[in-house]
Write a protein that holds these residues in place. Structure first.
Motif, PDB file in Angstrom:
ATOM      1  N   PHE A  93       4.599   5.837   8.085  1.00 29.05           N
ATOM      2  CA  PHE A  93       3.869   7.100   8.574  1.00 29.05           C
ATOM      3  C   PHE A  93       4.225   7.983   7.145  1.00 29.05           C
ATOM      4  O   PHE A  93       5.505   8.249   6.953  1.00 29.05           O
ATOM      5  CB  PHE A  93       4.430   7.958   9.774  1.00 29.05           C
ATOM      6  CG  PHE A  93       4.042   9.314   9.931  1.00 29.05           C
ATOM      7  CD1 PHE A  93       2.563   9.500  10.451  1.00 29.05           C
ATOM      8  CD2 PHE A  93       4.573  10.418   9.345  1.00 29.05           C
ATOM      9  CE1 PHE A  93       2.142  10.791  10.505  1.00 29.05           C
ATOM     10  CE2 PHE A  93       4.086  11.789   9.629  1.00 29.05           C
ATOM     11  CZ  PHE A  93       2.947  11.939  10.178  1.00 29.05           C
ATOM     12  N   GLY A  94       3.494   8.856   6.420  1.00 28.31           N
ATOM     13  CA  GLY A  94       3.652   9.375   5.305  1.00 28.31           C
ATOM     14  C   GLY A  94       3.093  10.715   5.156  1.00 28.31           C
ATOM     15  O   GLY A  94       2.216  11.019   6.029  1.00 28.31           O
ATOM     16  N   ASP A  95       3.130  11.494   4.132  1.00 27.53           N
ATOM     17  CA  ASP A  95       2.700  12.702   4.153  1.00 27.53           C
ATOM     18  C   ASP A  95       1.071  12.632   3.905  1.00 27.53           C
ATOM     19  O   ASP A  95       0.583  13.420   4.426  1.00 27.53           O
ATOM     20  CB  ASP A  95       3.043  13.570   2.661  1.00 27.53           C
ATOM     21  CG  ASP A  95       4.691  13.816   2.733  1.00 27.53           C
ATOM     22  OD1 ASP A  95       5.164  14.125   4.116  1.00 27.53           O
ATOM     23  OD2 ASP A  95       5.065  14.215   2.157  1.00 27.53           O
ATOM     24  N   ALA A  96       0.541  11.455   3.588  1.00 23.64           N
ATOM     25  CA  ALA A  96      -0.892  11.490   3.308  1.00 23.64           C
ATOM     26  C   ALA A  96      -1.651  10.623   4.177  1.00 23.64           C
ATOM     27  O   ALA A  96      -2.879  10.337   4.212  1.00 23.64           O
ATOM     28  CB  ALA A  96      -1.087  11.233   1.795  1.00 23.64           C
ATOM     29  N   GLY A  97      -0.850  10.053   5.137  1.00 28.14           N
ATOM     30  CA  GLY A  97      -1.491   9.298   6.241  1.00 28.14           C
ATOM     31  C   GLY A  97      -0.530   8.291   6.877  1.00 28.14           C
ATOM     32  O   GLY A  97       0.693   8.308   6.513  1.00 28.14           O
ATOM     33  N   SER A  98      -1.073   7.100   7.647  1.00 28.53           N
ATOM     34  CA  SER A  98      -0.403   6.237   8.098  1.00 28.53           C
ATOM     35  C   SER A  98      -0.994   4.770   7.933  1.00 28.53           C
ATOM     36  O   SER A  98      -2.223   4.706   7.738  1.00 28.53           O
ATOM     37  CB  SER A  98       0.014   6.427   9.457  1.00 28.53           C
ATOM     38  OG  SER A  98      -1.123   5.928  10.246  1.00 28.53           O
ATOM     39  N   LEU A  99      -0.241   3.735   7.911  1.00 30.35           N
ATOM     40  CA  LEU A  99      -0.610   2.472   7.962  1.00 30.35           C
ATOM     41  C   LEU A  99      -0.192   1.614   9.254  1.00 30.35           C
ATOM     42  O   LEU A  99       1.204   1.949   9.502  1.00 30.35           O
ATOM     43  CB  LEU A  99      -0.336   1.643   6.872  1.00 30.35           C
ATOM     44  CG  LEU A  99      -0.876   2.231   5.474  1.00 30.35           C
ATOM     45  CD1 LEU A  99      -0.204   1.739   4.284  1.00 30.35           C
ATOM     46  CD2 LEU A  99      -2.398   1.906   5.516  1.00 30.35           C
ATOM     47  N   ARG A 154       7.692   8.950   5.288  1.00 35.11           N
ATOM     48  CA  ARG A 154       8.533   9.850   6.078  1.00 35.11           C
ATOM     49  C   ARG A 154       9.316   9.111   7.047  1.00 35.11           C
ATOM     50  O   ARG A 154      10.330   9.315   7.758  1.00 35.11           O
ATOM     51  CB  ARG A 154       7.891  10.918   6.489  1.00 35.11           C
ATOM     52  CG  ARG A 154       7.496  12.174   5.343  1.00 35.11           C
ATOM     53  CD  ARG A 154       8.636  12.376   4.818  1.00 35.11           C
ATOM     54  NE  ARG A 154       8.039  13.743   3.936  1.00 35.11           N
ATOM     55  CZ  ARG A 154       8.728  14.191   2.664  1.00 35.11           C
ATOM     56  NH1 ARG A 154      10.049  13.724   2.481  1.00 35.11           N
ATOM     57  NH2 ARG A 154       8.231  15.266   2.060  1.00 35.11           N
ATOM     58  N   ALA A 155       8.642   8.153   7.860  1.00 35.87           N
ATOM     59  CA  ALA A 155       8.923   7.636   9.272  1.00 35.87           C
ATOM     60  C   ALA A 155       8.404   6.033   9.245  1.00 35.87           C
ATOM     61  O   ALA A 155       7.341   5.822   8.930  1.00 35.87           O
ATOM     62  CB  ALA A 155       8.555   8.475  10.235  1.00 35.87           C
ATOM     63  N   GLU A 181      -0.424   5.169  -1.241  1.00 34.90           N
ATOM     64  CA  GLU A 181      -1.655   5.310  -0.377  1.00 34.90           C
ATOM     65  C   GLU A 181      -1.325   6.440   0.634  1.00 34.90           C
ATOM     66  O   GLU A 181      -2.107   7.424   1.043  1.00 34.90           O
ATOM     67  CB  GLU A 181      -2.211   4.099   0.330  1.00 34.90           C
ATOM     68  CG  GLU A 181      -3.131   4.433   1.201  1.00 34.90           C
ATOM     69  CD  GLU A 181      -3.919   2.900   1.551  1.00 34.90           C
ATOM     70  OE1 GLU A 181      -3.730   2.013   0.919  1.00 34.90           O
ATOM     71  OE2 GLU A 181      -4.570   3.194   2.618  1.00 34.90           O
ATOM     72  N   ARG A 216       0.987  -1.126   0.106  1.00 37.12           N
ATOM     73  CA  ARG A 216      -0.098   0.086   0.018  1.00 37.12           C
ATOM     74  C   ARG A 216       0.870   1.354  -0.019  1.00 37.12           C
ATOM     75  O   ARG A 216       0.719   2.287  -0.520  1.00 37.12           O
ATOM     76  CB  ARG A 216      -0.921  -0.042   1.254  1.00 37.12           C
ATOM     77  CG  ARG A 216      -1.996  -1.194   0.994  1.00 37.12           C
ATOM     78  CD  ARG A 216      -2.838  -1.457   2.140  1.00 37.12           C
ATOM     79  NE  ARG A 216      -3.796  -0.342   2.521  1.00 37.12           N
ATOM     80  CZ  ARG A 216      -4.795  -0.445   3.535  1.00 37.12           C
ATOM     81  NH1 ARG A 216      -4.755  -1.447   4.188  1.00 37.12           N
ATOM     82  NH2 ARG A 216      -5.312   0.808   3.800  1.00 37.12           N
TER      83      ARG A 216
END
Lengths: 330, 330, 330, 330
Positions: C241-247, C144-145, C139, C134
Motif C-alpha cells: 500500500f502506497g501513497d498512489a495506490g496498492s497492489l 507506506r504499508a 507505481e 511495480r
C-alpha cells in the motif's frame, strides 16, 4: 515406453516435443521436417535424431506412434501412410478442410481399425474438464445452455488467411468440438458473421467475427462468440447453465496481482496472450492421454469421428452464413 | 410517531435529517444549529422548523428525542441537558475525548436510566452485519481472528487535526467498536503508528497510519490497519477467520462495470469515496433502529457503555504507542 | 553445466531434484540421504547416482555445487563442510535455529568468501516479484504499508512441533524475509500470539496464530497475519500500500471455474493446498536463479545475510511475545 | 411541480409511486385503479387521493402527466385518452402486443406532437449507462459486439404466460431496447428458441430459453441469451466489446460478503432476486428523467419510436424462430 516420431517442427510441433520429453512413458524417437534446420534444431534440443523425410518414421519398425503437426493440406497423406505403416497417430486439427476427403480417407483406413486421436487439446484444459465433470455429476441439474467465448488476440497474417480454410474450420473448429464435448451431438447450426469492414477479411472471403448458435440433440442451446482479434489477449471462457445453477470458466492471467489506484481498482494484468501460453497444460495433458491410451491399447480419448463432426459443424456454419438459414446437421 | 429534534446541521446532521424524513415512524420536529443559515436551510429542505438554541428542543414537551450531531466538545453538555429534559438520545461518536469526563457524566445521568444510543453506524452496515450473523450461526466455526482494513481517502484539514482528539479517538474509534461488535470484549491492545514523515501529522502529534493489534477476552486476535489517506478511495474491509472458514466484506464501487484492455483486465472503478456514500445505508438503518427501539421502549441497540468502551480502547492504543508496550484494558 | 549434488531426499529435496533436471544448465550429479531407499529411489527417478554419505559429494571434485535440504539441525555442519570443499551452496531455510551459532559459522567461513544462497523461494514467486518490481517502478508512490497473510492449511504433527524451533523460526521466517524483500531492513518488531487453547501448541510452548507488526527503517509499517491452520487451504496473500495506490496478490486456485447456485454465486474452488503446489513455480525459478548466478560467478540473489536477518526477526518476535514490548532489531 | 396521476396500482405502479414521492419536482396527484382497495391503499401510503376511474385523471386540468402502468391490453386506450387530454405520458413497456395497432395509434396521436416516454427503465441503470458513455467516449475503440445475458429467476405463472404476448414481447423486449441503446438501429435478427420440453411453455406456444443474434446497421453483432428461469437469481449482464478493449457489467449482490471454506472460496451470496430489487435505482432515475424532461419541455429521453422499434424486433425474432431464417428488420 512409447517411441514417437514427431512430424512437423513448427510452433505446435515444438510444444509436442516438450510434452513427449516430459512424459516418462514416452520417448521422442525422431523429428521430421522438410526444413532441415528446424528438424535438426528441435531434435538437438531434445537429444533426438532428425530427418527431412517422413518415410524414416513410417519405415522404422521401432517407432510405435507418430504425432502429425504438419500443414493441414498434408494431413491426409501423412495419416494414410502412418496408418498403413501400423503407427498409432495423434493428428493436429483440422483433419482436413474438406469433409468429402475426410470421409474418403476414413473409408480407406477404417478396415485397419486404426488408432487415430485428433488434437483437440482444449478437451484437456483443467477448467473446461472440471465443468464437464461437475455437469455430469449433476451439480447444475439438466444442462440447458452453453456459452463459449473464443477470441484470438490478433488476426493471422493475410498469407495464412488465404490457406486457413476460413475462420470456422481454422479457429471455431475448437469451439465446435468443445460444444460437442460439453453437450454431445449437435442437431442444428445458425450463424451470423462479419468482416468488420476490414480489407484483409473481405479479400479472403473470411470473417473477422461471428456468432454461432447451436441446438444440441438433447435440446440444449449453445452460443459461440468468436473474434479474430481481442485487445486484452486470448479470451477463452465457457459457461454451462443448467436448471440448478451454472459453472463458468474465466481467463487466466500470469499472476494474481491486482492494482488499485485513483482511477480504477482491482485491475488484473492482461490475460495470457495466446494458445501456447493459455493451453500449455492442456497440450501436455493431451499428449499424456495419447501415450496412456496408446500404451494400454485403449480407444483414443478423442477419435477420428470427433474430428469429422467438428468439420461438419464448420461447414454447416458456413452454409448458414451464406444462406441466412438455420442448417440441420446431418 | 417519534418527534425528533436534530442538534447540528452539519455534514452528518444532514444525513440524519434525510433518514428521519424517510422513516415512517419518525418526524423531524426541529433543526437546531447556532449557524442560523445552516439550521434554516436544512429545516426548509425538510419542511421542519429551526432554531439557533437547543433549549427550544429540550424545553418542548412535544419532542420525544434528540439526535446530537454537534461538535464533540459540546456532546457532554448536550447529553446532560437532553437527559435532564427526559429526551431519548442518539449521540454521534465519540461521546467525548476524555474518558474521565465520560465516566463523570454517566455517574450523573445513570440514575435516570436514560435512553442513550451511540452513533456507531457501521454496526448497521449490511455486509458487516451479515458477517456477524453468519459467524454467530457457526458458519466459520470458532472465530479466531478478525482483520479490519480502514483507510480514509484523504487526511482531514490541519485545523481539524488539532481538535480531533487524534486518529485513535477520531477515526479508529469506529474500528474499535467494530472489533467489539464482532469479537466481544477486548483484553489487550498493542499498537505501532507512524506520521509518515509528514509535517501536518508531526505538528499535531498525530498519526498518518497505524497497525493496532487486539486480544479479545475470548482469546481471538484482531488487527486493525489504518491510514489517514488512500489513493483509491475509502477502503473499508473486514475479514472474520475461524476454524471452519472465513468471511470477507469487500469494498463497494458505484457500478458493476469492469474494463479490459491491453494493459489490464477486469478493472473496476474506484471504491465509493467517503463515509457519506459508503455508509449511507448504514446511517439510514441506524436511525431506523433508534426509532424502533425508542418507540418500543427497548434498550438502545448501541449503548453508552459501547461508546465508553471504544474510547477506552483508543486511550489504550495511544498508551501502547507511547510506551512501546502491550496494554491491558481494564 | 553446473554439476549439483542434492543433500536430502525428502519432500523439499524431491522438488529440487525436479528443478535441477529441468534446468538445461544444470545436472543432478548425486543424491545423498542416510535413508538409502529414499536416496536410491530419487536418484533412479532422475538417472543420477546416489549415496548415503555426504562426503561422496564434498570429496568429488567434479561436483560444483550442493543443495542442502537436510534436517535443520544438520545445516551448519553441512554448510561448513560444503564451503570447506569449495562447493557453491543452496541452503534451505532456516540456516539454523540459533542466531549465535549462525554468527559463529559465518565468522568461520566468511574468509573464504563462499557462495551461499538461502532458500527463500517466495522471493521467486511471480506475483510477489511483480509487486516488488511495480513498487520499485513507482507505481504506488512511496510505499507506506505491507500486509502479509500467511496461513498453513494444517498444523504440523506434534513430533515436528517439538523440533521446529517454534512458529516464528519455522513458518513466519518466510514472511520476515518477504517483509525485508519488499521493504528493506526492519527496525522494530511487536507481536501478539495465541495457542488458541489447543494442547498441542501449549505443550510445545508454541503458537497457533500470531499477528506481528514491523516498522521498517524506511518508516513503513508491515503486519504479518499468521495461522497454523486454515480451512480453505494455503492462504498466501500480500498487499503493498502506497501513497498512489496498492497492489495485492491473491490466492491461486487449480482452475478458473466459478459456480453459481441458489445459495451462492461465483464460488471458486479451494485454494492450492500447500507449498509444494502453491510455490512450485517459485522453487523452479529459485533453482534457476541459483544455477545462473553460480555459473556466472555472481553474488547469490539471496545471501547468507538474508537468512541471518530473518532469523534475527524471528528471535525479536519471540522476545516481544514474551515481554509484551516492542523490540528494536539490532 | 409536475402533478402526476398514476394509472395502475400493481407491482410496478407501487415502484413508480415511491419514485414520484421521492422526486422534489413531482407530486403524486392521484392514484387510479379499478381495484379500489389497491388504489386506496397505495394512495393512503403516499397521502394522495385515489379513484377507480381514469377519467378522474384525464379530466382534471390540474394534472400535468400520467404514468400508465395498467395491463398491456389497456395501454393503447389509456395512451389515446391521455394524449387527447393533453397529458404528458410515461408508458410502461410494451406499448402493445401488436405492431399494426401501435402504428395505428401513433398515426392518430402524432399530429398532437405528444410527449410520450416509454418505460425502458434499464436505460437508466447506472452500470449499463456507464458502459454506453464510456463506449461513446471511445474507450473501447470501434464497438464490434454486444453480449446481453438476461435471465429471469423464475418463469411467470401459466395464466400470465397465456396473455404475455410471448417471451420476446414480454421479456426480451427490454434486451432489444438495450441492444438499440448501445448499438443504434438493428438491421437483421436471427433466433433459436426452446421450450426445454416443459409443458407450461409448450402449451402456451412459448419459449423457456432463446438465443437471439442481431446485426446492427453499423455492422456490429449482438447476441442476447435469455432464459425464463435461473437458479441463482436475476442474471443481468452486459458486455461491450470493441477493437481497443471491453466493458462488462456484472450482477449485483446484496452485500459484498464472500465466504471461503474447505469446499469453495470467495463465494458471494445469490444475485438480487428480481427486477424490483435489481432495477430499483433505474426505475427511480427513469422517473426523474421523465419529470425533468416534462418540466423542461424537452423530448422524452425514450420515445414512442423506441417502444415501436423494440416491438418490431420482437416480431422479427418470432418470425426467425418460425421460419428458420435470418429476418431483415424493415
Amino acid at each position: 515406453m512409447l517411441r514417437i516420431a514427431l512430424l512437423g517442427a513448427g510452433r505446435v510441433g515444438r510444444v509436442h516435443a516438450r510434452s513427449i520429453s516430459a512424459n516418462p512413458g514416452a520417448a521422442l524417437a525422431l523429428v521430421v521436417d522438410p526444413l532441415e534446420d528446424a528438424a535438426r534444431s528441435l531434435g538437438d534440443e531434445h537429444g533426438a535424431p532428425w530427418s527431412p523425410d517422413p518415410e524414416d518414421a513410417f519405415g522404422d519398425a521401432s517407432i510405435d506412434a507418430v504425432v502429425i503437426g504438419t500443414p493441414t493440406n498434408t494431413h491426409i497423406d501423412m495419416l494414410r501412410r502412418a496408418v498403413a505403416a501400423g503407427k498409432r497417430v495423434l493428428l493436429e486439427k483440422p483433419i482436413d478442410l474438406d469433409l468429402a476427403r475426410v470421409d474418403a480417407v476414413w473409408a480407406e483406413i477404417a478396415p485397419r481399425a486404426p488408432f487415430v486421436m485428433v488434437g483437440f487439446n482444449r478437451r484437456f484444459d483443467p477448467s473446461f474438464r472440471e465443468i464437464r465433470e461437475r455437469v455430469a455429476s449433476g451439480e447444475v441439474g439438466t444442462l440447458r445452455a452453453l456459452r463459449i467465448t473464443s477470441r484470438d488476440p490478433e488476426p493471422p497474417p493475410a498469407a495464412y488467411l488465404a490457406v486457413s480454410g476460413g475462420m470456422f474450420k481454422d479457429m471455431t473448429i475448437h469451439d465446435f468440438d468443445m460444444a460437442r464435448f460439453q453437450l454431445g451431438e449437435i442437431a442444428e447450426v445458425s450463424a451470423l458473421a462479419s468482416d468488420n469492414g476490414l480489407d484483409a477479411f473481405r479479400e479472403a472471403g473470411d470473417h473477422a467475427q461471428a456468432v454461432i448458435t447451436l441446438r444440441a440433440a438433447s435440446g440444449a442451446l449453445a452460443v459461440i462468440v468468436n473474434s479474430r482479434s481481442c485487445a486484452y489477449g486470448y479470451d477463452q471462457r465457457l459457461e454451462a447453465f443448467g436448471d440448478a445453477g451454472s459453472l463458468e470458466a474465466g481467463n487466466w492471467t500470469a499472476t494474481t496481482v491486482r492494482a488499485s489506484g485513483p482511477a480504477r481498482t482491482e485491475a488484473s494484468g492482461p490475460v495470457l496472450h495466446f494458445f501456447l501460453e493459455r493451453y500449455l497444460p492442456a497440450f501436455r495433458a493431451e499428449l499424456d492421454a495419447f501415450v496412456e491410451a496408446a500404451r494400454a491399447d485403449r480407444e483414443p480419448p478423442v477419435g477420428f469421428a470427433d474430428g469429422r463432426a467438428a468439420l461438419a459443424l464448420a461447414e454447416a456454419a458456413a452454409e448458414s452464413v451464406a444462406s441466412g438459414r438455420a442448417v440441420a446437421v446431418p
